[in-house]
Enzyme design. Structure first.
Site, PDB file in Angstrom:
ATOM      1  N   SER A 115    -106.802 -77.826 -43.155  1.00 55.06           N
ATOM      2  CA  SER A 115    -106.295 -76.808 -44.077  1.00 55.06           C
ATOM      3  C   SER A 115    -105.340 -75.912 -43.300  1.00 55.06           C
ATOM      4  CB  SER A 115    -107.474 -75.991 -44.605  1.00 55.06           C
ATOM      5  OG  SER A 115    -107.070 -74.708 -45.015  1.00 55.06           O
ATOM      6  N   TYR A 120    -114.960 -71.133 -44.029  1.00 54.14           N
ATOM      7  CA  TYR A 120    -113.952 -72.161 -44.362  1.00 54.14           C
ATOM      8  C   TYR A 120    -112.984 -72.328 -43.193  1.00 54.14           C
ATOM      9  CZ  TYR A 120    -110.510 -74.808 -47.085  1.00 54.14           C
ATOM     10  OH  TYR A 120    -109.654 -75.785 -47.544  1.00 54.14           O
TER      11      TYR A 120
HETATM   12  P1  NDP Z   1    -111.528 -80.129 -55.197  1.00 55.53           P
HETATM   13  O1  NDP Z   1    -112.447 -78.975 -55.381  1.00 55.53           O
HETATM   14  O2  NDP Z   1    -110.586 -80.512 -56.282  1.00 55.53           O
HETATM   15  O3  NDP Z   1    -112.331 -81.425 -54.740  1.00 55.53           O
HETATM   16  C1  NDP Z   1    -113.343 -81.348 -53.801  1.00 55.53           C
HETATM   17  C2  NDP Z   1    -114.000 -82.707 -53.737  1.00 55.53           C
HETATM   18  O4  NDP Z   1    -115.066 -82.643 -52.784  1.00 55.53           O
HETATM   19  C3  NDP Z   1    -114.578 -83.115 -55.061  1.00 55.53           C
HETATM   20  O5  NDP Z   1    -114.327 -84.492 -55.238  1.00 55.53           O
HETATM   21  C4  NDP Z   1    -116.069 -82.866 -54.891  1.00 55.53           C
HETATM   22  O6  NDP Z   1    -116.798 -83.780 -55.691  1.00 55.53           O
HETATM   23  C5  NDP Z   1    -116.239 -83.132 -53.405  1.00 55.53           C
HETATM   24  N1  NDP Z   1    -117.392 -82.457 -52.809  1.00 55.53           N
HETATM   25  C6  NDP Z   1    -117.601 -81.125 -52.691  1.00 55.53           C
HETATM   26  N2  NDP Z   1    -118.792 -80.893 -52.128  1.00 55.53           N
HETATM   27  C7  NDP Z   1    -119.350 -82.100 -51.890  1.00 55.53           C
HETATM   28  C8  NDP Z   1    -120.585 -82.526 -51.350  1.00 55.53           C
HETATM   29  N3  NDP Z   1    -121.522 -81.658 -50.938  1.00 55.53           N
HETATM   30  N4  NDP Z   1    -120.820 -83.859 -51.246  1.00 55.53           N
HETATM   31  C9  NDP Z   1    -119.902 -84.756 -51.659  1.00 55.53           C
HETATM   32  N5  NDP Z   1    -118.717 -84.414 -52.187  1.00 55.53           N
HETATM   33  C10 NDP Z   1    -118.454 -83.093 -52.311  1.00 55.53           C
HETATM   34  O7  NDP Z   1    -110.719 -79.747 -53.880  1.00 55.53           O
HETATM   35  P2  NDP Z   1    -109.365 -80.278 -53.276  1.00 55.53           P
HETATM   36  O8  NDP Z   1    -109.032 -81.618 -53.754  1.00 55.53           O
HETATM   37  O9  NDP Z   1    -108.393 -79.183 -53.388  1.00 55.53           O
HETATM   38  O10 NDP Z   1    -109.803 -80.328 -51.741  1.00 55.53           O
HETATM   39  C11 NDP Z   1    -110.073 -81.529 -51.053  1.00 55.53           C
HETATM   40  C12 NDP Z   1    -110.047 -81.218 -49.570  1.00 55.53           C
HETATM   41  O11 NDP Z   1    -108.761 -80.710 -49.208  1.00 55.53           O
HETATM   42  C13 NDP Z   1    -111.062 -80.155 -49.141  1.00 55.53           C
HETATM   43  O12 NDP Z   1    -111.575 -80.485 -47.882  1.00 55.53           O
HETATM   44  C14 NDP Z   1    -110.205 -78.901 -49.050  1.00 55.53           C
HETATM   45  O13 NDP Z   1    -110.756 -77.983 -48.153  1.00 55.53           O
HETATM   46  C15 NDP Z   1    -108.906 -79.480 -48.544  1.00 55.53           C
HETATM   47  N6  NDP Z   1    -107.739 -78.667 -48.818  1.00 55.53           N
HETATM   48  C16 NDP Z   1    -107.332 -78.339 -50.082  1.00 55.53           C
HETATM   49  C17 NDP Z   1    -106.186 -77.605 -50.280  1.00 55.53           C
HETATM   50  C18 NDP Z   1    -105.649 -77.262 -51.622  1.00 55.53           C
HETATM   51  O14 NDP Z   1    -104.672 -76.461 -51.709  1.00 55.53           O
HETATM   52  N7  NDP Z   1    -106.170 -77.796 -52.710  1.00 55.53           N
HETATM   53  C19 NDP Z   1    -105.391 -77.126 -49.156  1.00 55.53           C
HETATM   54  C20 NDP Z   1    -105.883 -77.547 -47.868  1.00 55.53           C
HETATM   55  C21 NDP Z   1    -107.009 -78.272 -47.724  1.00 55.53           C
HETATM   56  P3  NDP Z   1    -118.254 -83.438 -56.349  1.00 55.53           P
HETATM   57  O15 NDP Z   1    -118.213 -82.011 -56.773  1.00 55.53           O
HETATM   58  O16 NDP Z   1    -118.403 -84.421 -57.460  1.00 55.53           O
HETATM   59  O17 NDP Z   1    -119.241 -83.698 -55.241  1.00 55.53           O
END
Ligand code: NDP
Length: 254
Positions: free
Chosen positions: A147, A160
């Site tokens: 990130s 985070y």
């Molecule tokens: P979302 O919230 O859209 O997606 C997060 C994903 O992680 C979901 O598929 C969720 O699925 C899964 N997840 C969360 N907790 C768990 C868990 N305990 N076990 C298994 N799966 C889990 O977030 P983003 O797509 O935005 O983020 C994806 C990654 O990118 C993250 O690591 C985030 O920190 C990183 N990121 C995002 C940015 C952004 O601007 N969007 C910028 C920089 C980094 P479910 O809830 O079904 O488990």
């Protein structure tokens, strides 16, 4: 015109945590289009199945595994299920991530633990499991999703930024350890990307601040994260390891 063979993922098996939405699904779609078989590992079964069906519609072999990455006892069985159903894992993407407000003056330690467990500890344990399987075949790619807060301080979500900063150091350390086994470990740092995680910020003044700060003057899309992931997962990146690839519209250089 087809893509050069060096980017072809045909015959490869990829596991993407959090692959049922947002950036993870963008990457999973990209892998499927590049020819890989793709396993999605996340908690929400309806979203998992919808994502799996979408990948199958793209012509890929695909699997949905219900997994909470904070459930340590479930990690090895989930990886074993992927290998049983699709074959040995060639590509692991540690993408599952959460953010919670935990700082010096706010938030609960339970949220600190949950964020560190999801974003960092699970990534390490899954990478170890994948590496042990990859070592036997002398080939593998591990991609960790960092990130902007891997680099910058965050006023309200210390867990985070601590987890994402550590993920970059973990990437480098595993890259050094595993290079001799022909396993490459790299990180992608997305900038601000349209997803469920960032949707709530659109109603806040912070959103305008992000747009002003981002040279590209917009958020990116999950699809725009796929190219970097395909590159790092492919033989085009066989001599790239320990790197952090920024997909951020220039946010980190300003
Ligand atoms: P979302 O919230 O859209 O997606 C997060 C994903 O992680 C979901 O598929 C969720 O699925 C899964 N997840 C969360 N907790 C768990 C868990 N305990 N076990 C298994 N799966 C889990 O977030 P983003 O797509 O935005 O983020 C994806 C990654 O990118 C993250 O690591 C985030 O920190 C990183 N990121 C995002 C940015 C952004 O601007 N969007 C910028 C920089 C980094 P479910 O809830 O079904 O488990």
């Amino acid at each position: 015109m087809s893509a050069p063979a060096m980017f072809d993922l045909a015959g490869r098996v990829a596991a993407v945590t959090g692959g049922n939405g947002g950036i993870g699904l963008g990457i999973a779609r990209g892998f499927a289009e590049a020819g890989a078989a793709v396993a999605i590992l996340a908690r929400d079964e309806a979203k998992n199945h919808a994502a799996r069906d979408e990948l199958i519609a793209l012509g890929a072999r695909a699997l949905a595994v219900r997994l909470d990455v904070t459930d340590r006892a479930a990690l090895a069985p989930a990886m074993a299920e992927v290998e049983r159903e699709l074959g040995p894992i060639d590509i692991l993407v540690n993408n599952a991530g959460i953010a919670r407000p935990v700082g010096a003056t706010r938030g609960e330690l339970a949220d600190w633990d949950r964020v560190i467990e999801t974003n960092l500890n699970a990534a390490f344990i899954l990478a170890r499991l994948a590496a042990r399987s990859m070592i036997a075949r002398r080939r593998g790619k591990i991609i960790n999703i960092g990130s902007e807060y891997s680099l910058f301080g965050n006023p309200i979500a210390h867990s985070y930024s601590a987890s994402k900063g550590a993920l970059i150091q973990l990437t480098k350390s595993m890259a050094v350890e595993l290079a001799a086994h022909n396993i490459q470990v790299n990180a992608i740092v997305p900038g601000w990307i349209e997803s469920d995680m960032t949707a709530p910020m659109k109603s806040r003044p912070f959103y305008q601040e992000v747009l002003r700060r981002t040279p590209a003057a917009r958020l990116g899309t999950p699809a725009e994260c796929a190219g970097a992931a395909i590159f790092l997962a492919s033989s085009a990146a066989d001599f790239v390891t320990g790197a952090t690839l920024f997909v951020d519209g220039g946010y980190s250089i300003k």
